[in-house]
Design an enzyme around this catalytic site. Structure first.
Site, short mmCIF file in Angstrom:
data_model
loop_
_atom_site.label_atom_id
_atom_site.label_comp_id
_atom_site.label_asym_id
_atom_site.label_seq_id
_atom_site.Cartn_x
_atom_site.Cartn_y
_atom_site.Cartn_z
N PHE A 12 50.75 -62.08 19.40
CA PHE A 12 51.70 -62.77 18.52
C PHE A 12 53.08 -62.08 18.57
CE2 PHE A 12 52.88 -62.21 13.83
CZ PHE A 12 53.82 -63.23 13.84
N GLY A 37 45.13 -61.82 22.45
CA GLY A 37 46.32 -62.44 23.03
C GLY A 37 45.95 -63.55 24.00
N TYR A 143 41.93 -48.61 10.24
CA TYR A 143 43.15 -49.12 10.88
C TYR A 143 44.37 -48.31 10.45
CZ TYR A 143 47.00 -52.38 11.80
OH TYR A 143 48.17 -52.95 12.21
N LYS A 147 46.74 -45.72 12.64
CA LYS A 147 48.20 -45.91 12.78
C LYS A 147 48.94 -44.63 12.36
CE LYS A 147 48.68 -50.11 14.39
NZ LYS A 147 49.30 -50.36 15.71
N VAL A 173 53.72 -59.38 8.89
CA VAL A 173 54.54 -60.15 9.82
C VAL A 173 53.96 -61.56 9.94
CG1 VAL A 173 55.61 -60.13 12.10
CG2 VAL A 173 54.84 -57.97 11.06
P1 NAD Z 1 47.85 -59.58 18.16
O1 NAD Z 1 46.37 -59.42 18.00
O2 NAD Z 1 48.40 -60.95 18.28
O3 NAD Z 1 48.39 -58.72 19.37
C1 NAD Z 1 47.76 -57.58 19.86
C2 NAD Z 1 47.71 -57.70 21.38
O4 NAD Z 1 47.09 -56.51 21.91
C3 NAD Z 1 46.87 -58.88 21.86
O5 NAD Z 1 47.53 -59.55 22.90
C4 NAD Z 1 45.57 -58.25 22.33
O6 NAD Z 1 44.92 -59.02 23.33
C5 NAD Z 1 46.07 -56.89 22.83
N1 NAD Z 1 45.07 -55.84 22.81
C6 NAD Z 1 44.22 -55.51 21.80
N2 NAD Z 1 43.44 -54.47 22.15
C7 NAD Z 1 43.83 -54.12 23.41
C8 NAD Z 1 43.40 -53.12 24.32
N3 NAD Z 1 42.42 -52.25 24.01
N4 NAD Z 1 44.01 -53.05 25.52
C9 NAD Z 1 45.00 -53.92 25.86
N5 NAD Z 1 45.44 -54.88 25.04
C10 NAD Z 1 44.86 -54.97 23.83
O7 NAD Z 1 48.49 -58.83 16.89
P2 NAD Z 1 50.01 -58.67 16.45
O8 NAD Z 1 50.06 -59.12 15.04
O9 NAD Z 1 50.92 -59.25 17.46
O10 NAD Z 1 50.13 -57.07 16.44
C11 NAD Z 1 50.96 -56.36 17.35
C12 NAD Z 1 51.09 -54.92 16.86
O11 NAD Z 1 51.70 -54.90 15.57
C13 NAD Z 1 49.75 -54.18 16.69
O12 NAD Z 1 49.92 -52.84 17.08
C14 NAD Z 1 49.49 -54.28 15.20
O13 NAD Z 1 48.64 -53.25 14.76
C15 NAD Z 1 50.90 -54.16 14.66
N6 NAD Z 1 51.05 -54.68 13.30
C16 NAD Z 1 50.96 -56.02 13.05
C17 NAD Z 1 51.16 -56.48 11.75
C18 NAD Z 1 51.12 -57.94 11.41
O14 NAD Z 1 51.39 -58.26 10.24
N7 NAD Z 1 50.84 -58.84 12.34
C19 NAD Z 1 51.41 -55.58 10.71
C20 NAD Z 1 51.48 -54.23 11.01
C21 NAD Z 1 51.32 -53.79 12.31
C1 UD2 Z 2 48.27 -56.74 7.09
C2 UD2 Z 2 48.08 -56.71 8.60
C3 UD2 Z 2 47.54 -55.42 9.05
C4 UD2 Z 2 48.22 -54.24 8.41
C5 UD2 Z 2 48.56 -54.45 6.92
C6 UD2 Z 2 49.62 -53.49 6.42
C7 UD2 Z 2 47.49 -58.92 9.43
C8 UD2 Z 2 46.38 -59.77 9.91
N1 UD2 Z 2 47.13 -57.71 9.02
O1 UD2 Z 2 47.05 -56.62 6.39
O2 UD2 Z 2 47.65 -55.39 10.47
O3 UD2 Z 2 49.31 -53.87 9.15
O4 UD2 Z 2 49.11 -55.70 6.69
O5 UD2 Z 2 49.36 -53.23 5.08
O6 UD2 Z 2 48.62 -59.30 9.43
N2 UD2 Z 2 43.95 -63.35 1.94
C9 UD2 Z 2 43.38 -64.38 1.20
N3 UD2 Z 2 42.75 -65.38 1.86
C10 UD2 Z 2 42.65 -65.43 3.23
C11 UD2 Z 2 43.24 -64.38 3.98
C12 UD2 Z 2 43.88 -63.35 3.29
O7 UD2 Z 2 43.44 -64.37 -0.03
O8 UD2 Z 2 42.08 -66.40 3.77
C13 UD2 Z 2 44.63 -62.26 1.22
C14 UD2 Z 2 44.07 -60.90 1.56
O9 UD2 Z 2 42.92 -60.60 0.78
C15 UD2 Z 2 45.26 -60.02 1.22
C16 UD2 Z 2 46.47 -60.88 1.58
O10 UD2 Z 2 45.98 -62.22 1.65
O11 UD2 Z 2 45.29 -59.71 -0.14
C17 UD2 Z 2 47.09 -60.51 2.91
O12 UD2 Z 2 46.04 -60.42 3.86
P1 UD2 Z 2 46.31 -60.23 5.44
O13 UD2 Z 2 44.97 -60.11 6.09
O14 UD2 Z 2 47.24 -61.26 5.93
O15 UD2 Z 2 47.12 -58.88 5.52
P2 UD2 Z 2 46.86 -57.40 5.03
O16 UD2 Z 2 47.94 -57.13 4.04
O17 UD2 Z 2 45.49 -57.16 4.63
#
Ligand code: NAD
Ligand code: UD2
Length: 307
Positions: A12, A37, A143, A147, A173
């Protein structure tokens, strides 16, 4: 023009970053295991190496000759880290060490800079809102612990091995390409995907838990800005807006913008769920001279338009 490696580039956030780098005229290659991905997230012609970021040989090969590495590959789910503790640890922490290690030797001119994804999950149950980067780190999940480990190893990469690193603690995000079908996906993509189809949503607990939602296109601007100006000392920045939104309110706004009825039910609270997560963006804004610009409503409209 520079040449960059993006780990997790098919995901993403990674795919938005690749798009931005290509638009700026850079050459990009991706290392991804396609566990979450998708190749279709990227335009044709971007070279993708299928491999595990915790496989040192695969990372070394992918990083050879690049000018910098954006490291986003991880299992980005708190729930998944509870179910598969050791497996997610390999990807989330060993994978990051493999990246820093390879960055030491990636080009003849010296170590290459690494910009990497950390998470607000490092703060865990710290109640001092809004969270500044100096707030105590008290992760609640594997997790979040991994991090935080990435940030500690970034200090080693910088101080011991001369690898410049910048870490970003992403808050929640959202945006297009966040998978609406995965149960491990973010709440916005899950709710949006269901609401547009007229399906019910489940709110975990009372729905008054609060998050700081950041639009993905705002976020990737910081990643490229950090790569343009690598800093010593392994700095870490929050990426957040400072604006609180409850899960209840989010559901209501989504239904309102999409013009669909809201069919919600309340289930048990999620184990380990953080109650309040709000970041202080002051250090981010001071360092990069820009704040997040896209409102929740505008970001939701773009997300809904993509579905
Ligand atoms: P995502 O799952 O869409 O992207 C992660 C990507 O990493 C995917 O393309 C997946 O196939 C690849 N991947 C996973 N494990 C792998 C491995 N062992 N080797 C190679 N590739 C691998 O998730 P995202 O939301 O795009 O997250 C990107 C980064 O941002 C991650 O490091 C995640 O922890 C961090 N992050 C995301 C959020 C959020 O809200 N989405 C919040 C905090 C941190
Ligand atoms: C997000 C990130 C995680 C981490 C964290 C930082 C995702 C998927 N995860 O976790 O990577 O970086 O932030 O603190 O973005 N919820 C519902 N119903 C649903 C799904 C979720 O109520 O069907 C609630 C969930 O219980 C939580 C809130 O929505 O209270 C946000 O949940 P999330 O999984 O999007 O993100 P979070 O904050 O757990």
């Amino acid at each position: 023009m520079a040449r960059y490696l993006v780990t997790g580039g098919c995901g993403f956030i990674g795919s938005h970053l690749v798009e931005r780098l290509l638009a700026a005229g850079h050459e990009v290659r991706v290392l991804d295991d396609l566990s979450t991905g998708k190749r279709e997230n990227l335009p044709d012609g971007v070279p993708v190496t299928l491999g595990d970021v915790a496989d040192a040989a695969a990372v070394e090969a992918a990083m050879r000759g690049v000018d910098g590495c954006f490291h986003l590959a991880a299992v980005a789910s708190v729930d998944r880290s509870r179910e598969a503790w050791l497996e997610t640890h390999h990807a989330n922490l060993s994978g990051t060490i493999a990246v820093f290690d390879a960055a030491r030797r990636a080009r003849s001119g010296g170590p290459v800079p690494v910009v990497y994804a950390s998470s607000a999950a490092v703060y865990g149950d710290n109640p001092d809102m809004p969270l500044t980067e100096d707030a105590a780190t008290r992760p609640l999940s594997a997790y979040g612990a991994d991090k935080l480990g990435c940030e500690l190893h970034a200090r080693v990469a910088d101080g011991v091995h001369g690898v410049p690193t910048t870490g970003f603690r992403f808050f929640n995000v959202f945006g297009p390409r966040q998978d609406p079908k995965s149960p491990y996906s973010g709440v916005i993509s899950i709710f949006a995907g269901r609401i547009v189809k007229g399906q019910p949503i489940t709110i975990n607990g009372d729905g008054e838990q609060v998050r700081d939602f950041v639009y993905v296109k705002d976020l990737v601007r910081y990643l490229t800005a950090a790569m343009d100006k690598p800093q010593a000392g392994a700095p870490v920045y929050n990426v957040c807006t400072g604006i609180p939104t409850s899960v209840n309110r989010l559901a209501e706004v989504l239904a309102d913008i999409s013009g669909r009825p809201l069919d919600r039910s309340y289930g048990p609270g999620r184990p380990g769920d953080i109650r309040v997560s709000i970041g202080d963006p002051s250090r981010l804004v001071a360092a990069f001279g820009m704040a997040c610009e896209v409102s929740l409503e505008d970001g939701l409209r773009e997300t809904l338009a993509w579905l």
